[in-house]
Design a protein around this motif. Structure first.
Motif, short mmCIF file in Angstrom:
data_model
loop_
_atom_site.label_atom_id
_atom_site.label_comp_id
_atom_site.label_asym_id
_atom_site.label_seq_id
_atom_site.Cartn_x
_atom_site.Cartn_y
_atom_site.Cartn_z
N ARG A 1 16.45 -37.25 34.81
CA ARG A 1 16.62 -38.51 35.38
C ARG A 1 15.05 -39.35 34.96
O ARG A 1 14.96 -40.55 34.81
N LEU A 2 13.97 -38.45 35.45
CA LEU A 2 12.52 -38.88 35.01
C LEU A 2 12.28 -39.29 33.54
O LEU A 2 11.68 -40.07 33.11
N ASP A 3 12.64 -38.19 32.77
CA ASP A 3 12.68 -38.50 31.25
C ASP A 3 13.32 -39.56 30.80
O ASP A 3 12.55 -40.53 30.08
N THR A 4 14.28 -39.91 31.20
CA THR A 4 15.25 -41.21 31.09
C THR A 4 14.35 -42.48 31.52
O THR A 4 14.17 -43.46 30.76
N ALA A 5 13.96 -42.56 32.57
CA ALA A 5 12.97 -43.58 33.05
C ALA A 5 11.79 -43.74 32.17
O ALA A 5 11.31 -44.93 31.97
N ILE A 6 11.04 -42.78 31.85
CA ILE A 6 9.76 -42.84 31.29
C ILE A 6 10.17 -43.21 29.86
O ILE A 6 9.46 -44.07 29.23
N ALA A 7 11.39 -42.88 29.26
CA ALA A 7 11.70 -43.54 27.75
C ALA A 7 11.93 -44.92 27.98
O ALA A 7 11.80 -45.76 27.05
N GLU A 8 12.72 -45.48 29.02
CA GLU A 8 13.01 -46.82 29.21
C GLU A 8 11.75 -47.69 29.43
O GLU A 8 11.66 -48.61 28.85
N LEU A 9 10.84 -47.12 30.14
CA LEU A 9 9.57 -47.94 30.37
C LEU A 9 8.60 -47.95 29.02
O LEU A 9 8.32 -49.01 28.78
N LYS A 10 8.60 -47.00 28.26
CA LYS A 10 8.13 -46.92 27.08
C LYS A 10 8.33 -48.23 26.14
O LYS A 10 7.98 -49.00 25.66
N SER A 11 9.88 -48.33 26.06
CA SER A 11 10.45 -49.35 25.25
C SER A 11 10.43 -50.63 25.79
O SER A 11 10.45 -51.58 25.04
#
Length: 545
Positions: free
Chosen positions: A460-470
């Motif tokens: 869940r954190l991995d997904t949130a970080i990826a979305e944040l970067k984008s």
């Protein structure tokens, strides 16, 4: 007469407990290797949880400072009288080193230890924390003038509280304040019109009006004024070296929503004597050293309020029955309490992590300095924004009892908005994050590197970080989206810290709720499957401990 006033099903007062017994605080010290501070922290915690110290806070709140502009003979004195309880609070804070002492302490964890103590002692009264915080923050700014720092820093870091107005260099300890804001500018300090005229002896004479001056009975102030070379920072003493009062006239004290124990005043400078700190024209760059330290305390203070609100709510729920069961055993109340506790733990964890970064940054770690700069802006914005809604929900857990002043919850509720306003309100804090990235583009990568240290631990954190970067792809709309982006940065940072260092139940609850697209708009919307028992137990005060 038939008895009609038998008292039952009322909650005992939350007193005589160790306020330092809060796992996120203790775990932060142990994690950083600051074990030597635990004994003193618990001593302070027992005092903070005592009926006596809580009474000091009550009295200081109930008897706000009073302005005395003139004495009985008509002489201008410009003094603020405080309730004796305020001075007891200040004495304890200074003796425990909550002011400037970390700058003179060789302990490599001095700033973290000080932050932990602030979090523990701050629950007694928030108002006196303002001058304590400013005294802490003035030291790095003052170092822009080594000569002034050599004179005053030993007294700003002294563990002696001396409230009597005397020439600063004749005292055993000093308290510092800040005088920046003007009517027409607010956060736009460059709009200030206070003038600074250089004198032949190297001093300046300041003339102008300041709309907000915090703790106007402090010994020293950092003041912004327009010098020939532009907006500059000055050190201004309340009392001159010859014993005369500086021409700093208190016009009135602010009638504030909260923070009643602390005086905030409007000040008129009429050719008041001051000395330049840093270079002419670089006042903002100089005083930002002070602001970046007080912003840390805004984050710590808000986390403290969350901890206190959660503790009061949990204590109430443990002892209060309704509809045939204790509140703490009822599923929906457990959901609310656990949600409040998760928010409190996340805020406390990031605040103390920032304090630990401060230790590394002051030791010369450049990576820590960049990471602290951007993470502090992010956390100051988000944590302080969450404070008021957290206080409102915690108050509601007590029902009507929480709306009564004797519960102390209304005081907590009034204090909560201040720390979001102080040192830059929401928009200022969010935009400051963008400014930090613009000035040091590599700081964003440093921030992402910190988040990436948890890669693969929680999907869940991995997904949130990826979305944040984008989300940084569209640079043209960055300012318009600043609040959303900075809020997402704060959530990712808090989640990362909890996944690494927090209790598994807290980390799980945070990630499943805060990182989810269907996160509820109110507290008490955690999904099923959360270990609420473990979360609530960590937040419940251990009376008698």
């Amino acid at each position: 007469m038939t008895a009609t006033h038998e008292v039952f099903n009322q909650v005992p007062p939350l007193t005589d407990f160790d306020a330092a017994y809060y796992p996120p605080i203790l775990e932060a010290l142990q994690r950083e290797g600051a074990h030597d501070a635990l004994e003193e922290l618990h001593d302070l915690g027992r005092l903070a949880g005592s009926e006596e110290a809580q009474r000091w806070g009550d009295l200081a709140e109930a008897h706000p400072p009073v302005l005395r502009t003139h004495d009985r003979y008509g002489h201008r004195i410009d003094e603020v009288e405080y309730d004796p309880s305020y001075h007891r609070l200040m004495t304890t804070a200074v003796e425990m080193g909550l002011h400037g002492s970390p700058w003179a302490d060789p302990n490599p964890h001095a700033h973290l230890i000080r932050a932990a103590k602030m979090a523990v002692w701050g629950q007694v009264d928030a108002g006196h924390g303002c001058p304590i915080s400013m005294t802490y923050a003035v030291v790095p700014a003052l170092r822009h003038n080594p000569e002034l720092a050599a004179r005053y820093e030993p007294l700003l870091t002294s563990r002696v509280y001396d409230p009597v107005l005397r020439p600063p260099l004749t005292k055993a300890g000093l308290i510092a304040g800040m005088s920046m804001t003007e009517k027409q500018g607010g956060s736009d300090v460059r709009a200030g019109t206070t003038r600074a005229v250089p004198q032949s002896d190297g001093s300046y004479l300041l003339t102008g009006h300041k709309w907000f001056t915090s703790a106007p009975m402090s010994d020293l102030f950092l003041v912004l004024a327009q010098a020939p070379g532009g907006l500059s920072c000055f050190l201004l003493p309340r009392v001159l070296p010859d014993g005369g009062r500086n021409r700093m006239h208190l016009q009135r004290l602010k009638d504030k929503l909260g923070n009643h124990s602390n005086a905030s005043g409007e000040v008129e400078y009429d050719e008041a004597v001051a000395w330049l700190v840093g270079e002419e024209g670089r006042g903002v760059r100089t005083i930002i050293e002070m602001v970046n330290m007080t912003r840390l305390d805004c984050t710590i203070g808000t986390a403290t309020g969350m901890r206190v609100g959660t503790a009061q709510a949990a204590h109430h729920a443990v002892h209060r029955s309704a509809f045939g069961a204790h509140l703490v055993d009822q599923p929906l109340m457990r959901n609310v309490l656990a949600d409040l506790a998760v928010e409190s733990e996340a805020s406390t964890t990031v605040a103390l992590w920032l304090a630990a970064l401060t230790d590394r940054a002051t030791a010369g770690d450049e990576q820590a300095t960049m990471l602290r700069r951007i993470s502090l802006s992010v956390s100051k914005y988000f944590v302080c924004k969450r404070g008021p809604i957290h206080a409102a929900e915690a108050l509601e857990c007590l029902g009507g009892n929480g709306y009564v002043e004797e519960s102390r919850m209304p005081r907590l509720y009034r204090e909560a908005p201040l720390l979001s306003v102080w040192e830059g309100s929401g928009n200022v804090a969010a935009l400051d994050t963008l400014r930090a990235m613009a000035k040091q583009p590599e700081s964003l990568q440093v921030f992402f590197d910190e988040l990436d240290s948890t890669a693969g631990v929680d999907s869940r954190l991995d997904t949130a970080i990826a979305e944040l970067k984008s989300s940084f792809g569209d640079l043209d709309s960055l300012e318009h989206r600043a609040r959303r982006i900075v809020g997402d940065m704060a959530l990712a940072l808090q989640a990362s810290l909890l996944v690494r260092y927090g209790h598994p139940a807290v980390a799980d609850a945070f990630c499943v709720s805060r990182l989810s697209g269907d996160w509820g708009t109110v507290f008490g919307t955690l999904p099923t499957g959360i270990d609420t028992a473990a979360i609530i137990d960590r937040a419940t005060p251990k009376v008698g401990s």
